[in-house]
Design a protein around this motif. Structure first.
Motif, PDB file in Angstrom:
ATOM      1  N   ALA A   1       0.833  -1.211   0.000  1.00 48.48           N
ATOM      2  CA  ALA A   1       0.000   0.000   0.000  1.00 48.48           C
ATOM      3  C   ALA A   1       0.862   1.254   0.000  1.00 48.48           C
ATOM      4  O   ALA A   1       0.556   2.237  -0.697  1.00 48.48           O
ATOM      5  N   ILE A   2       1.945   1.243   0.769  1.00 43.62           N
ATOM      6  CA  ILE A   2       2.856   2.396   0.787  1.00 43.62           C
ATOM      7  C   ILE A   2       3.511   2.577  -0.570  1.00 43.62           C
ATOM      8  O   ILE A   2       3.656   3.694  -1.084  1.00 43.62           O
ATOM      9  N   ASP A   3       3.892   1.460  -1.213  1.00 44.53           N
ATOM     10  CA  ASP A   3       4.529   1.521  -2.532  1.00 44.53           C
ATOM     11  C   ASP A   3       3.568   2.064  -3.585  1.00 44.53           C
ATOM     12  O   ASP A   3       3.964   2.816  -4.474  1.00 44.53           O
ATOM     13  N   ASP A   4       2.292   1.697  -3.488  1.00 41.29           N
ATOM     14  CA  ASP A   4       1.290   2.161  -4.465  1.00 41.29           C
ATOM     15  C   ASP A   4       0.932   3.635  -4.253  1.00 41.29           C
ATOM     16  O   ASP A   4       0.785   4.392  -5.215  1.00 41.29           O
ATOM     17  N   MET A   5       0.776   4.040  -2.986  1.00 40.04           N
ATOM     18  CA  MET A   5       0.321   5.403  -2.682  1.00 40.04           C
ATOM     19  C   MET A   5       1.445   6.436  -2.695  1.00 40.04           C
ATOM     20  O   MET A   5       1.224   7.588  -3.043  1.00 40.04           O
ATOM     21  N   GLN A   6       2.644   6.026  -2.276  1.00 38.15           N
ATOM     22  CA  GLN A   6       3.765   6.932  -2.090  1.00 38.15           C
ATOM     23  C   GLN A   6       3.368   8.126  -1.212  1.00 38.15           C
ATOM     24  O   GLN A   6       3.442   9.291  -1.629  1.00 38.15           O
ATOM     25  N   PRO A   7       2.938   7.862   0.038  1.00 37.25           N
ATOM     26  CA  PRO A   7       2.537   8.964   0.925  1.00 37.25           C
ATOM     27  C   PRO A   7       3.749   9.732   1.430  1.00 37.25           C
ATOM     28  O   PRO A   7       4.895   9.269   1.351  1.00 37.25           O
ATOM     29  N   ASP A   8       3.491  10.914   1.969  1.00 38.99           N
ATOM     30  CA  ASP A   8       4.556  11.705   2.582  1.00 38.99           C
ATOM     31  C   ASP A   8       4.799  11.278   4.032  1.00 38.99           C
ATOM     32  O   ASP A   8       5.926  11.369   4.526  1.00 38.99           O
ATOM     33  N   TYR A   9       3.709  10.815   4.716  1.00 37.07           N
ATOM     34  CA  TYR A   9       3.789  10.424   6.117  1.00 37.07           C
ATOM     35  C   TYR A   9       2.995   9.143   6.328  1.00 37.07           C
ATOM     36  O   TYR A   9       1.921   8.959   5.731  1.00 37.07           O
ATOM     37  N   VAL A  10       3.538   8.275   7.183  1.00 41.17           N
ATOM     38  CA  VAL A  10       2.865   7.018   7.527  1.00 41.17           C
ATOM     39  C   VAL A  10       2.828   6.911   9.042  1.00 41.17           C
ATOM     40  O   VAL A  10       3.837   7.138   9.724  1.00 41.17           O
ATOM     41  N   ILE A  11       1.659   6.562   9.586  1.00 42.13           N
ATOM     42  CA  ILE A  11       1.499   6.319  11.024  1.00 42.13           C
ATOM     43  C   ILE A  11       1.249   4.830  11.223  1.00 42.13           C
ATOM     44  O   ILE A  11       0.325   4.269  10.620  1.00 42.13           O
ATOM     45  N   ILE A  12       2.060   4.177  12.056  1.00 42.25           N
ATOM     46  CA  ILE A  12       1.889   2.754  12.377  1.00 42.25           C
ATOM     47  C   ILE A  12       1.437   2.658  13.827  1.00 42.25           C
ATOM     48  O   ILE A  12       2.201   2.948  14.747  1.00 42.25           O
ATOM     49  N   ASP A  13       0.196   2.254  14.057  1.00 37.08           N
ATOM     50  CA  ASP A  13      -0.392   2.219  15.399  1.00 37.08           C
ATOM     51  C   ASP A  13      -0.991   0.819  15.648  1.00 37.08           C
ATOM     52  O   ASP A  13      -2.110   0.541  15.253  1.00 37.08           O
ATOM     53  N   SER A  14      -0.262  -0.051  16.302  1.00 34.10           N
ATOM     54  CA  SER A  14       1.078   0.109  16.848  1.00 34.10           C
ATOM     55  C   SER A  14       1.986  -0.986  16.288  1.00 34.10           C
ATOM     56  O   SER A  14       1.516  -1.932  15.660  1.00 34.10           O
ATOM     57  N   VAL A  15       3.301  -0.870  16.545  1.00 32.69           N
ATOM     58  CA  VAL A  15       4.249  -1.804  15.960  1.00 32.69           C
ATOM     59  C   VAL A  15       4.088  -3.206  16.544  1.00 32.69           C
ATOM     60  O   VAL A  15       4.390  -4.209  15.884  1.00 32.69           O
ATOM     61  N   GLN A  16       3.568  -3.305  17.775  1.00 31.30           N
ATOM     62  CA  GLN A  16       3.390  -4.616  18.406  1.00 31.30           C
ATOM     63  C   GLN A  16       2.252  -5.428  17.774  1.00 31.30           C
ATOM     64  O   GLN A  16       2.139  -6.621  18.033  1.00 31.30           O
ATOM     65  N   THR A  17       1.393  -4.787  16.977  1.00 28.26           N
ATOM     66  CA  THR A  17       0.290  -5.509  16.341  1.00 28.26           C
ATOM     67  C   THR A  17       0.599  -5.916  14.911  1.00 28.26           C
ATOM     68  O   THR A  17      -0.176  -6.657  14.303  1.00 28.26           O
ATOM     69  N   MET A  18       1.712  -5.446  14.353  1.00 30.25           N
ATOM     70  CA  MET A  18       2.059  -5.769  12.976  1.00 30.25           C
ATOM     71  C   MET A  18       2.625  -7.187  12.883  1.00 30.25           C
ATOM     72  O   MET A  18       3.261  -7.672  13.821  1.00 30.25           O
ATOM     73  N   ASN A  19       2.402  -7.828  11.735  1.00 31.83           N
ATOM     74  CA  ASN A  19       2.720  -9.246  11.598  1.00 31.83           C
ATOM     75  C   ASN A  19       3.406  -9.503  10.264  1.00 31.83           C
ATOM     76  O   ASN A  19       2.962  -9.015   9.213  1.00 31.83           O
ATOM     77  N   VAL A  20       4.514 -10.264  10.318  1.00 32.47           N
ATOM     78  CA  VAL A  20       5.192 -10.759   9.115  1.00 32.47           C
ATOM     79  C   VAL A  20       4.847 -12.240   8.973  1.00 32.47           C
ATOM     80  O   VAL A  20       5.321 -13.052   9.775  1.00 32.47           O
ATOM     81  N   PRO A  21       4.004 -12.638   7.993  1.00 35.15           N
ATOM     82  CA  PRO A  21       3.520 -14.026   7.922  1.00 35.15           C
ATOM     83  C   PRO A  21       4.625 -15.058   7.747  1.00 35.15           C
ATOM     84  O   PRO A  21       4.465 -16.213   8.165  1.00 35.15           O
ATOM     85  N   GLU A  22       5.748 -14.680   7.121  1.00 39.52           N
ATOM     86  CA  GLU A  22       6.817 -15.658   6.884  1.00 39.52           C
ATOM     87  C   GLU A  22       7.468 -16.145   8.166  1.00 39.52           C
ATOM     88  O   GLU A  22       8.091 -17.197   8.197  1.00 39.52           O
ATOM     89  N   MET A  23       7.294 -15.392   9.246  1.00 36.72           N
ATOM     90  CA  MET A  23       7.889 -15.769  10.523  1.00 36.72           C
ATOM     91  C   MET A  23       6.866 -16.538  11.355  1.00 36.72           C
ATOM     92  O   MET A  23       5.689 -16.175  11.401  1.00 36.72           O
ATOM     93  N   ASN A  24       7.320 -17.603  11.995  1.00 34.40           N
ATOM     94  CA  ASN A  24       6.425 -18.466  12.757  1.00 34.40           C
ATOM     95  C   ASN A  24       6.168 -17.980  14.174  1.00 34.40           C
ATOM     96  O   ASN A  24       5.365 -18.558  14.895  1.00 34.40           O
ATOM     97  N   SER A  25       6.844 -16.941  14.605  1.00 38.22           N
ATOM     98  CA  SER A  25       6.680 -16.453  15.972  1.00 38.22           C
ATOM     99  C   SER A  25       5.370 -15.699  16.115  1.00 38.22           C
ATOM    100  O   SER A  25       4.755 -15.265  15.136  1.00 38.22           O
ATOM    101  N   ALA A  26       4.942 -15.535  17.367  1.00 40.43           N
ATOM    102  CA  ALA A  26       3.656 -14.888  17.650  1.00 40.43           C
ATOM    103  C   ALA A  26       3.734 -13.394  17.386  1.00 40.43           C
ATOM    104  O   ALA A  26       4.807 -12.783  17.413  1.00 40.43           O
ATOM    105  N   VAL A  27       2.577 -12.795  17.146  1.00 33.79           N
ATOM    106  CA  VAL A  27       2.495 -11.350  16.932  1.00 33.79           C
ATOM    107  C   VAL A  27       2.928 -10.623  18.210  1.00 33.79           C
ATOM    108  O   VAL A  27       2.507 -10.972  19.308  1.00 33.79           O
TER     109      VAL A  27
END
Length: 459
Positions: free
Chosen positions: A163-189
Motif C-alpha cells: 500500500a505504501i509503494d502504491d500510494m507513495q505517501p509523505d507520512y505514515v502512522i503505524i499504530d502500533s508496531v506490536q500488532t504488525m505481523n510478518v507471515p513468513e515468521m512463525n513467531s507470535a504477533v
C-alpha cells in the motif's frame, strides 16, 4: 520438508535459549521466555542492495566528497512537538512514540496527521488496533475528520508495504508496531522477532523512499518500550509521552534524537477536542501555590534547553511505626533518601523518626541533580514548621559531605526565575564566577547545605 526447530526467546531483551528458563540469564526478567518455532529453510538469495531516494545504488564514497546540507524541517501546528523533534519533522525519519495506555498517543498522532493532511500532504494512517470507523470518530472529535488523510486498518506487513509503494505517501502512522505481523515468521504477533523484522522493514521504506514514519510503541509496567532494545537503536527519534491519568497535563520527552537535542520536553493540556500547547509551563506549575504554606520550595529545573520552575512539596510527620516511611511522587525515591541522610548527618536535623512524603506538583517528573537543594529546603521547612519566602527559589546539587555543587545553564535558570517575579535565587557558590549583576533578582551563593539553611531560615 523444512525441519522445525523450537527455541525460547526472551520478550524483554531477545535472549535465545534452547530450553525453558524461569528467569532470563541476560536481563534477569522472570517468566519472559516464550516458545517460538523456527523453520530451517534453504539459504535465501542475496539481499536487495540499498538504494537512494533517486533510485541509484548506494556505493562507498569519500567523506570529503559527501555534500553536507542542513536537513529540511516540516513544521506542524503543535510548536511543542516541533521543539521536541528539534525544530520540526525531518523527511525520511523514523520516529518511535511510546507511552502508557490511554495517555493520548493516538490522539496526538491523529491531530498531527490531520493538520499535515489539511496542508496538502498525503498521510496514511495504519491501525492494527482500531477500525476505520473508530479512527474517523476520534478525528471528528479532534476537528480533523475532513482533513483528507487515508485510513488503512491492517496488520499484515507485506500488504502495508504494498500500500505504501502504491500510494507513495509523505507520512505514515503505524499504530502500533506490536500488532504488525510478518507471515513468513512463525513467531507470535508482538514477539521480539516480529517487532525486529517489522521495524527493519519500516526503516528500509523510510530511508529508501524518504517517507516519514511514526511508530507507536507499547510500554511495559516498568515504563520502558516493550520489545527488544534494538527497536530504540534502529529508529532516528524516541519520544516518551508521559503524564498522570488523574491530571490533564501531558509531557512529551525526547530521549533519543539524531536530528536535535535529547531530553527536550514539550507540555500539553488534554481537552475534549484534543491536545493544546502550554506556552508557559512554569506559570502553570506554580499557579496554585499557597502563600504561607510550610514544606514548599521552588526549583528551577532544566528540561532539555528549557528552564521550568516547579514546586516541590514535603511533609514530615512523626512516625507511628518502628521504621520511618519514605514516599515520593515525581521524584526519585533513592535521591529523597540520600538528601534526608545528608540533612541528618551534615545539618543536625533529627529525621530518622520522621515519615517523609515528597512530591513534585503538576504531575511532572524531575530527575536532574540540580533539584537537590530545593528538596532539602522543603524537607527542612516542613520539619521546622517554618515557611520559605514565596519569592525564593533554589538550584543546586548536594554532595554526600553536604557541599552544594555547581550546575549547568545557570544563567538561563536565573533569567526564568526573574521573569516570573522571584526576588531571590540560591545557587551554588562556585556558579557565581562570571555572572553579571542583576537588578530584578538577588543571586545568593551557598557553599553547603548548612549554609543554605542559615540563610533561608533566619533566626
Amino acid at each position: 520438508m523444512a525441519k522445525v526447530k523450537t527455541q525460547y526467546v526472551c520478550q524483554n531483551c531477545g535472549y535465545i535459549s534452547a530450553t525453558f528458563l524461569g528467569r532470563c540469564p541476560n536481563c534477569g526478567a522472570w517468566n519472559s521466555l516464550v516458545e517460538e518455532t523456527q523453520s530451517q529453510t534453504p539459504a535465501k538469495a542475496a539481499a536487495t542492495p540499498r538504494r537512494t531516494s533517486a533510485g541509484d545504488k548506494v556505493k562507498p564514497m569519500l567523506m570529503s566528497a559527501v555534500s553536507m546540507q542542513k536537513e529540511p524541517r516540516v513544521k506542524t501546528d503543535l510548536g511543542e512537538l516541533d521543539r521536541v523533534l528539534g525544530g520540526g519533522i525531518v523527511p525520511g525519519s523514523l520516529i518511535l512514540i511510546g507511552g502508557d495506555p490511554g495517555i493520548g498517543k493516538s490522539t496526538l498522532l491523529t491531530q498531527v496527521s490531520g493538520h499535515l493532511a489539511s496542508k496538502g500532504a498525503k498521510v496514511l494512517y495504519v491501525s492494527g488496533e482500531e477500525s476505520a470507523a473508530q479512527i474517523k470518530l476520534r478525528a471528528t472529535r479532534l476537528g480533523v475528520g475532513n482533513s483528507g488523510m487515508y485510513l488503512y486498518p491492517e496488520t499484515d506487513m507485506p500488504s502495508i508495504s504494498q500500500a505504501i509503494d502504491d500510494m507513495q505517501p509523505d507520512y505514515v502512522i503505524i499504530d502500533s508496531v506490536q500488532t504488525m505481523n510478518v507471515p513468513e515468521m512463525n513467531s507470535a504477533v508482538g514477539s521480539v522477532s516480529q517487532i525486529r523484522e517489522v521495524t527493519a522493514e519500516l526503516m528500509k521504506i523510510a530511508k529508501t523512499e524518504q517517507i516519514t514514519i511514526f511508530i507507536v510503541g507499547h510500554v511495559t509496567k516498568e515504563g520502558a518500550i516493550a520489545g527488544p532494545k534494538i527497536l530504540e537503536h534502529m529508529v532516528d527519534t524516541v519520544l516518551y509521552f508521559e503524564g498522570d491519568m488523574h491530571h490533564t497535563y501531558r509531557m512529551i520527552r525526547s530521549v533519543k534524537n539524531r536530528y536535535g537535542s535529547t531530553n527536550e520536553i514539550g507540555i500539553f493540556e488534554m481537552h475534549q477536542d484534543g491536545l493544546e500547547e502550554v506556552a508557559n509551563p512554569s506559570e502553570l506549575f506554580l499557579d496554585e501555590r499557597l502563600p504561607n504554606a510550610t514544606g514548599s520550595a521552588v526549583v528551577v529545573s532544566m528540561e532539555g534547553t528549557r528552564p521550568i520552575l516547579v514546586e516541590i512539596q514535603a511533609l514530615m510527620t512523626p512516625t507511628m511505626y518502628g521504621n520511618a516511611k519514605r514516599t515520593s511522587s515525581g521524584l526519585d525515591h533513592n535521591r529523597v533518601s540520600l538528601i534526608i541522610a545528608v540533612l541528618e548527618k551534615r545539618a543536625n536535623l533529627m529525621l530518622q523518626n520522621q515519615d517523609a512524603y515528597l512530591k513534585a506538583t503538576g504531575g511532572v517528573r524531575l530527575d536532574e541533580p540540580a533539584i537537590d537543594l530545593a528538596m532539602a529546603m522543603a524537607i527542612a521547612s516542613s520539619y521546622r514548621d517554618s515557611e520559605i519566602l514565596p519569592t525564593d527559589c533554589f538550584v543546586g546539587e548536594i554532595g554526600l559531605t553536604g557541599e552544594v555543587r555547581r550546575v549547568n545553564r545557570i544563567e538561563d535558570r536565573i533569567k526564568e526565575a526573574a521573569k516570573l517575579g522571584f526576588k531571590r535565587i540560591f545557587i551554588p557558590k562556585n556558579n557565581l564566577q562570571g555572572l553579571p549583576t542583576r537588578d530584578k533578582i538577588k543571586v545568593i551563593g551557598v557553599a553547603s547545605v548548612a549554609d543554605a539553611l542559615d540563610r533561608v531560615f533566619i533566626k
